[in-house]
Design a protein around this motif. Structure first.
Motif, PDB file in Angstrom:
ATOM      1  N   ILE A  58     -17.218  50.752 -30.400  1.00 56.62           N
ATOM      2  CA  ILE A  58     -18.643  50.418 -30.261  1.00 56.62           C
ATOM      3  C   ILE A  58     -18.967  49.604 -29.022  1.00 56.62           C
ATOM      4  O   ILE A  58     -20.131  49.518 -28.623  1.00 56.62           O
ATOM      5  CB  ILE A  58     -19.154  49.632 -31.491  1.00 56.62           C
ATOM      6  CG1 ILE A  58     -18.412  48.301 -31.620  1.00 56.62           C
ATOM      7  CG2 ILE A  58     -19.028  50.455 -32.758  1.00 56.62           C
ATOM      8  CD1 ILE A  58     -19.111  47.298 -32.509  1.00 56.62           C
ATOM      9  N   GLY A  59     -17.971  48.989 -28.386  1.00 61.99           N
ATOM     10  CA  GLY A  59     -18.310  48.185 -27.222  1.00 61.99           C
ATOM     11  C   GLY A  59     -17.115  47.504 -26.610  1.00 61.99           C
ATOM     12  O   GLY A  59     -15.961  47.764 -26.962  1.00 61.99           O
ATOM     13  N   ASN A  60     -17.399  46.609 -25.683  1.00 64.19           N
ATOM     14  CA  ASN A  60     -16.384  45.829 -25.008  1.00 64.19           C
ATOM     15  C   ASN A  60     -17.027  44.508 -24.610  1.00 64.19           C
ATOM     16  O   ASN A  60     -18.201  44.279 -24.890  1.00 64.19           O
ATOM     17  CB  ASN A  60     -15.848  46.578 -23.783  1.00 64.19           C
ATOM     18  CG  ASN A  60     -14.400  46.222 -23.484  1.00 64.19           C
ATOM     19  OD1 ASN A  60     -14.010  45.067 -23.564  1.00 64.19           O
ATOM     20  ND2 ASN A  60     -13.603  47.216 -23.135  1.00 64.19           N
ATOM     21  N   SER A  61     -16.271  43.650 -23.960  1.00 64.66           N
ATOM     22  CA  SER A  61     -16.805  42.339 -23.588  1.00 64.66           C
ATOM     23  C   SER A  61     -17.890  42.470 -22.521  1.00 64.66           C
ATOM     24  O   SER A  61     -17.850  43.356 -21.677  1.00 64.66           O
ATOM     25  CB  SER A  61     -15.678  41.450 -23.058  1.00 64.66           C
ATOM     26  OG  SER A  61     -15.068  42.042 -21.930  1.00 64.66           O
ATOM     27  N   MET A  62     -18.843  41.568 -22.579  1.00 65.71           N
ATOM     28  CA  MET A  62     -19.908  41.511 -21.582  1.00 65.71           C
ATOM     29  C   MET A  62     -19.559  40.440 -20.557  1.00 65.71           C
ATOM     30  O   MET A  62     -19.254  39.297 -20.903  1.00 65.71           O
ATOM     31  CB  MET A  62     -21.250  41.192 -22.241  1.00 65.71           C
ATOM     32  CG  MET A  62     -21.718  42.259 -23.204  1.00 65.71           C
ATOM     33  SD  MET A  62     -21.918  43.899 -22.438  1.00 65.71           S
ATOM     34  CE  MET A  62     -23.227  43.566 -21.246  1.00 65.71           C
ATOM     35  N   ARG A  63     -19.619  40.817 -19.282  1.00 71.90           N
ATOM     36  CA  ARG A  63     -19.201  39.937 -18.197  1.00 71.90           C
ATOM     37  C   ARG A  63     -20.310  39.768 -17.167  1.00 71.90           C
ATOM     38  O   ARG A  63     -21.363  40.352 -17.261  1.00 71.90           O
ATOM     39  CB  ARG A  63     -17.948  40.513 -17.530  1.00 71.90           C
ATOM     40  CG  ARG A  63     -16.753  40.553 -18.464  1.00 71.90           C
ATOM     41  CD  ARG A  63     -15.743  41.599 -18.067  1.00 71.90           C
ATOM     42  NE  ARG A  63     -15.205  41.394 -16.739  1.00 71.90           N
ATOM     43  CZ  ARG A  63     -14.383  42.245 -16.123  1.00 71.90           C
ATOM     44  NH1 ARG A  63     -14.028  43.368 -16.736  1.00 71.90           N
ATOM     45  NH2 ARG A  63     -13.929  42.001 -14.927  1.00 71.90           N
ATOM     46  N   CYS A  89     -19.730  41.300 -30.853  1.00 72.39           N
ATOM     47  CA  CYS A  89     -18.374  40.869 -30.514  1.00 72.39           C
ATOM     48  C   CYS A  89     -17.412  42.034 -30.763  1.00 72.39           C
ATOM     49  O   CYS A  89     -17.325  42.560 -31.869  1.00 72.39           O
ATOM     50  CB  CYS A  89     -17.959  39.658 -31.345  1.00 72.39           C
ATOM     51  SG  CYS A  89     -16.247  39.151 -31.047  1.00 72.39           S
ATOM     52  N   ALA A  90     -16.699  42.434 -29.719  1.00 76.56           N
ATOM     53  CA  ALA A  90     -15.792  43.577 -29.822  1.00 76.56           C
ATOM     54  C   ALA A  90     -14.354  43.145 -30.116  1.00 76.56           C
ATOM     55  O   ALA A  90     -13.457  43.970 -30.115  1.00 76.56           O
ATOM     56  CB  ALA A  90     -15.829  44.388 -28.522  1.00 76.56           C
ATOM     57  N   MET A  91     -14.156  41.841 -30.378  1.00 71.73           N
ATOM     58  CA  MET A  91     -12.814  41.307 -30.661  1.00 71.73           C
ATOM     59  C   MET A  91     -11.847  41.664 -29.534  1.00 71.73           C
ATOM     60  O   MET A  91     -10.843  42.337 -29.722  1.00 71.73           O
ATOM     61  CB  MET A  91     -12.313  41.804 -32.013  1.00 71.73           C
ATOM     62  CG  MET A  91     -13.130  41.264 -33.175  1.00 71.73           C
ATOM     63  SD  MET A  91     -12.656  41.943 -34.779  1.00 71.73           S
ATOM     64  CE  MET A  91     -13.585  43.489 -34.729  1.00 71.73           C
ATOM     65  N   CYS A  92     -12.178  41.156 -28.342  1.00 72.11           N
ATOM     66  CA  CYS A  92     -11.433  41.522 -27.132  1.00 72.11           C
ATOM     67  C   CYS A  92     -10.421  40.435 -26.785  1.00 72.11           C
ATOM     68  O   CYS A  92     -10.234  39.457 -27.500  1.00 72.11           O
ATOM     69  CB  CYS A  92     -12.401  41.740 -25.974  1.00 72.11           C
ATOM     70  SG  CYS A  92     -13.089  40.189 -25.318  1.00 72.11           S
ATOM     71  N   ILE A  93      -9.804  40.575 -25.637  1.00 74.56           N
ATOM     72  CA  ILE A  93      -8.728  39.683 -25.210  1.00 74.56           C
ATOM     73  C   ILE A  93      -9.231  38.271 -24.948  1.00 74.56           C
ATOM     74  O   ILE A  93      -8.446  37.312 -24.933  1.00 74.56           O
ATOM     75  CB  ILE A  93      -8.025  40.259 -23.963  1.00 74.56           C
ATOM     76  CG1 ILE A  93      -6.633  39.634 -23.765  1.00 74.56           C
ATOM     77  CG2 ILE A  93      -8.873  40.081 -22.707  1.00 74.56           C
ATOM     78  CD1 ILE A  93      -5.657  39.938 -24.852  1.00 74.56           C
ATOM     79  N   TYR A  94     -10.530  38.075 -24.782  1.00 71.15           N
ATOM     80  CA  TYR A  94     -11.060  36.716 -24.576  1.00 71.15           C
ATOM     81  C   TYR A  94     -10.916  35.861 -25.834  1.00 71.15           C
ATOM     82  O   TYR A  94     -10.802  34.653 -25.754  1.00 71.15           O
ATOM     83  CB  TYR A  94     -12.539  36.778 -24.187  1.00 71.15           C
ATOM     84  CG  TYR A  94     -12.778  37.237 -22.770  1.00 71.15           C
ATOM     85  CD1 TYR A  94     -12.503  36.409 -21.696  1.00 71.15           C
ATOM     86  CD2 TYR A  94     -13.290  38.507 -22.504  1.00 71.15           C
ATOM     87  CE1 TYR A  94     -12.716  36.822 -20.402  1.00 71.15           C
ATOM     88  CE2 TYR A  94     -13.509  38.926 -21.210  1.00 71.15           C
ATOM     89  CZ  TYR A  94     -13.231  38.081 -20.155  1.00 71.15           C
ATOM     90  OH  TYR A  94     -13.450  38.492 -18.875  1.00 71.15           O
ATOM     91  N   ARG A  95     -11.010  36.473 -27.005  1.00 70.75           N
ATOM     92  CA  ARG A  95     -10.770  35.820 -28.281  1.00 70.75           C
ATOM     93  C   ARG A  95     -11.621  34.560 -28.495  1.00 70.75           C
ATOM     94  O   ARG A  95     -11.141  33.508 -28.924  1.00 70.75           O
ATOM     95  CB  ARG A  95      -9.274  35.513 -28.422  1.00 70.75           C
ATOM     96  CG  ARG A  95      -8.414  36.776 -28.435  1.00 70.75           C
ATOM     97  CD  ARG A  95      -6.947  36.456 -28.397  1.00 70.75           C
ATOM     98  NE  ARG A  95      -6.563  35.931 -27.084  1.00 70.75           N
ATOM     99  CZ  ARG A  95      -5.400  35.342 -26.827  1.00 70.75           C
ATOM    100  NH1 ARG A  95      -4.513  35.190 -27.790  1.00 70.75           N
ATOM    101  NH2 ARG A  95      -5.125  34.901 -25.621  1.00 70.75           N
ATOM    102  N   CYS A  96     -12.909  34.684 -28.180  1.00 71.01           N
ATOM    103  CA  CYS A  96     -13.830  33.561 -28.366  1.00 71.01           C
ATOM    104  C   CYS A  96     -13.860  33.037 -29.809  1.00 71.01           C
ATOM    105  O   CYS A  96     -13.935  31.822 -30.011  1.00 71.01           O
ATOM    106  CB  CYS A  96     -15.238  33.959 -27.936  1.00 71.01           C
ATOM    107  SG  CYS A  96     -15.371  34.444 -26.199  1.00 71.01           S
TER     108      CYS A  96
END
Length: 434
Positions: free
Chosen positions: A302-307, A169-176
Motif C-alpha cells: 500500500i505504500g512506502n515512507s514519505m521523505r 505508516c508502511a512499517m519501513c526501515i525507519y521504524r518510527c
C-alpha cells in the motif's frame, strides 16, 4: 587543543560526516536513534550507476572514499545494467552495516545507538549541546557537548507525515513506532525546515523501492538474480501501473516506462523491487511472483515512507543558514537523492564542521566538479517552486542530463583525477587540520 564535532543521525551522510571530521583531527560523537547505522542504506544498495560513478571517483580523488571502498568490497554484483542505468554495483544489505560500523569504531568515533536526540541547548545563538533520550532506559538521557554540530537526521517521519502525505505508516526501515520520530537540531534551534513537493503540488515524495523476500519468488527468478544481479519480468498489460503513478517516487531516475511495463528486480541480498509500492493482489498475478512477500516495508502493498519533508536552508559549504555552528548533509541538505549523494554531502559537511572548529574558512567544492556543481545547482533550484517539485541525482533524471550537458559525466578515472587536481582538491579530505 582538541575540537569536538557532534553528528546527529547515523545514515550514510552521518557516517560520512563522522569519518570526515575524525580524519580532519576532531573528536567525534555520533547519535543515532535506532539500533543500526545507515538508515535507508539498510535497504538500498545501488552504487556507481550512471553519474554516480563520476561522483564516487571524484570523492575518492579528494580523499573521502572510505565508505565507497566499503560498498565496493561488499558488492554482490558489479558493472551491471538495468533499464536506464549502466555500470552499477549492488552492495549486500546484510553485510554493509556491520562493515561501516566497524570502520567508524576503528577510526575512534564514539557511537551512541538507540539514542534519540530530542533537544538542543543554545548559548548566545550558538548550539552548545544536544540531549538524547536512551531507548528503554526509563527517562535516562545523554548529553553531547560540541564545538560544531552536523544535522544529518533525514527528512522522513514521524508517523503523522506518512499518514498525512502518504498511505499511512508502511512499517519501513525507519521504524518510527519503535524508536520514535527523527528530530532536526536545526529546526529545534529555530530554523524553518523546507518541504519538497511533487509535480501535482502535494508534499513530500515516496521512497522509490521495496524489498521482496527472495525465497518467496520462483526458482527461475532467484537463479537469474543471483547469477546476473537483475531480473526484468514483463507485467501483463491489464496489470500495468500508469506512468503517472511513478511521479510519486523520490527516485525520479527510475520513473521510466520500463518500470511501469515490467517489474525490475535487483539482487541486494533481498530482491529489490524498483517501485514505491505494489498492491500485493496484483503482484501475485505476475508470473514468478505468485507467492511474493514484502520484506521492507512490510506494508509495501500500500505504500512506502514519505521523505523530503524536512530539508534545511544552507549555503554551498553546507552550513545551515541562520545558525553559526551547524552544518547539514544527506536529505537535510536538499533534494539530492541517493546513497552516493548522501556520502558526498556528508563528507563535505563533516570536513567543514572540523574546519570551523579549528578556526578555518569552510570549503566549497568547485563547480568544475560534478559534486560541487550538484550541491550548488540544487541549492539554486530549491529557491523556486518549480525546483522544489523535482528531485536531483547523479544517476538520472534532470541532474544527470545536466551532468552530460556540462561534460561532467565520465567513467575515465584518470580524467576524473586530473579534473580534481586542476580544481586544487586532490586529497583535501585526508588532511589533518589540527
Amino acid at each position: 587543543m582538541t575540537r569536538k564535532i557532534v553528528v546527529v543521525g547515523g545514515g550514510w551522510a552521518g557516517s560520512a560526516a563522522a569519518l570526515a571530521a575524525r580524519k580532519a583531527g576532531c573528536e567525534v560523537e555520533l547519535f543515532e536513534r535506532t539500533d543500526m547505522l545507515l538508515g535507508t542504506g539498510l535497504v538500498g544498495g545501488i552504487m556507481r550507476n550512471n553519474g554516480r560513478f563520476t561522483a564516487t571517483e571524484e570523492i575518492v580523488a579528494m580523499g573521502g572514499g572510505d565508505l565507497f571502498a566499503i560498498t565496493d568490497l561488499n558488492s554482490r554484483h558489479k558493472n551491471i545494467e538495468f533499464p536506464g542505468h549502466k555500470h552499477a554495483s549492488l552492495y549486500d544489505v546484510s553485510t554493509i552495516e556491520p562493515a561501516v560500523r566497524q570502520a567508524l569504531l576503528a577510526a575512534g568515533i564514539l557511537i551512541h545507538l538507540k539514542a534519540r536526540v530530542k533537544d538542543v541547548t543554545m548559548n548566545e545563538g550558538i548550539v552548545s549541546k544536544v540531549t538524547a533520550e536512551i531507548f528503554h532506559r526509563d527517562g535516562e538521557t545523554l548529553e553531547g557537548e560540541g564545538d560544531v554540530f552536523v544535522d544529518v537526521s533525514g527528512t522522513a517521519g514521524p508517523q503523522g507525515n506518512c499518514l498525512k502525505y502518504g498511505n499511512g505508516c508502511a512499517m519501513c526501515i525507519y521504524r518510527c513506532p519503535t524508536f520514535g520520530p527523527r528530530l532536526s537540531i536545526a529546526a529545534k534551534a529555530g530554523i524553518k525546515e523546507v518541504i519538497g513537493e511533487k509535480a501535482d503540488g502535494s508534499f513530500g515524495a515516496m521512497s522509490g523501492s521495496c524489498k521482496l523476500h527472495k525465497d518467496s519468488l520462483s526458482s527461475e527468478i532467484r537463479e537469474q538474480l543471483e547469477k546476473t544481479g537483475v531480473c526484468v519480468v514483463p507485467v501483463p498489460p491489464h496489470l500495468q501501473k500508469s506512468l503517472a503513478s511513478l511521479g510519486q517516487k523520490a527516485c525520479q531516475q527510475y520513473a521510466l516506462k520500463e518500470f511501469a511495463e515490467n517489474i525490475v528486480l535487483l539482487d541486494t541480498g533481498h530482491a529489490k523491487l524498483m517501485t514505491a509500492y505494489y498492491p500485493l493482489d496484483i503482484l501475485r498475478q505476475i508470473p514468478g511472483c505468485e507467492n511474493a512477500r514484502f520484506e521492507d516495508p512490510y506494508a509495501g502493498g500500500i505504500g512506502n515512507s514519505m521523505r523530503y519533508l524536512g530539508m534545511l536552508p544552507r549555503d554551498n559549504a553546507l552550513k545551515v543558514t541562520g545558525l553559526n555552528n551547524v552544518f547539514c548533509g544527506g536529505e537535510k541538505a536538499g533534494l539530492l537523492v541517493g546513497h552516493t549523494e548522501a556520502i558526498v554531502t556528508g563528507t563535505l559537511a563533516g570536513h567543514n564542521a572540523a574546519r570551523q572548529a579549528f578556526g578555518l574558512e569552510p570549503l566549497e567544492i568547485p563547480v568544475s566538479l560534478a559534486c560541487g556543481d550538484a550541491i550548488a545547482h540544487v541549492r539554486e533550484r530549491m529557491q523556486t517552486k518549480e525546483g522544489l517539485a523535482k528531485k536531483y541525482t547523479f544517476s538520472g533524471s534532470v541532474y544527470f542530463e545536466r551532468m552530460k550537458q556540462l561534460n561532467l559525466y565520465t567513467t575515465d578515472v584518470a580524467a576524473i583525477r586530473e579534473r580534481v587536481r586542476a580544481a586544487g582538491m586532490t586529497d583535501v579530505f585526508t588532511r589533518k587540520l589540527g
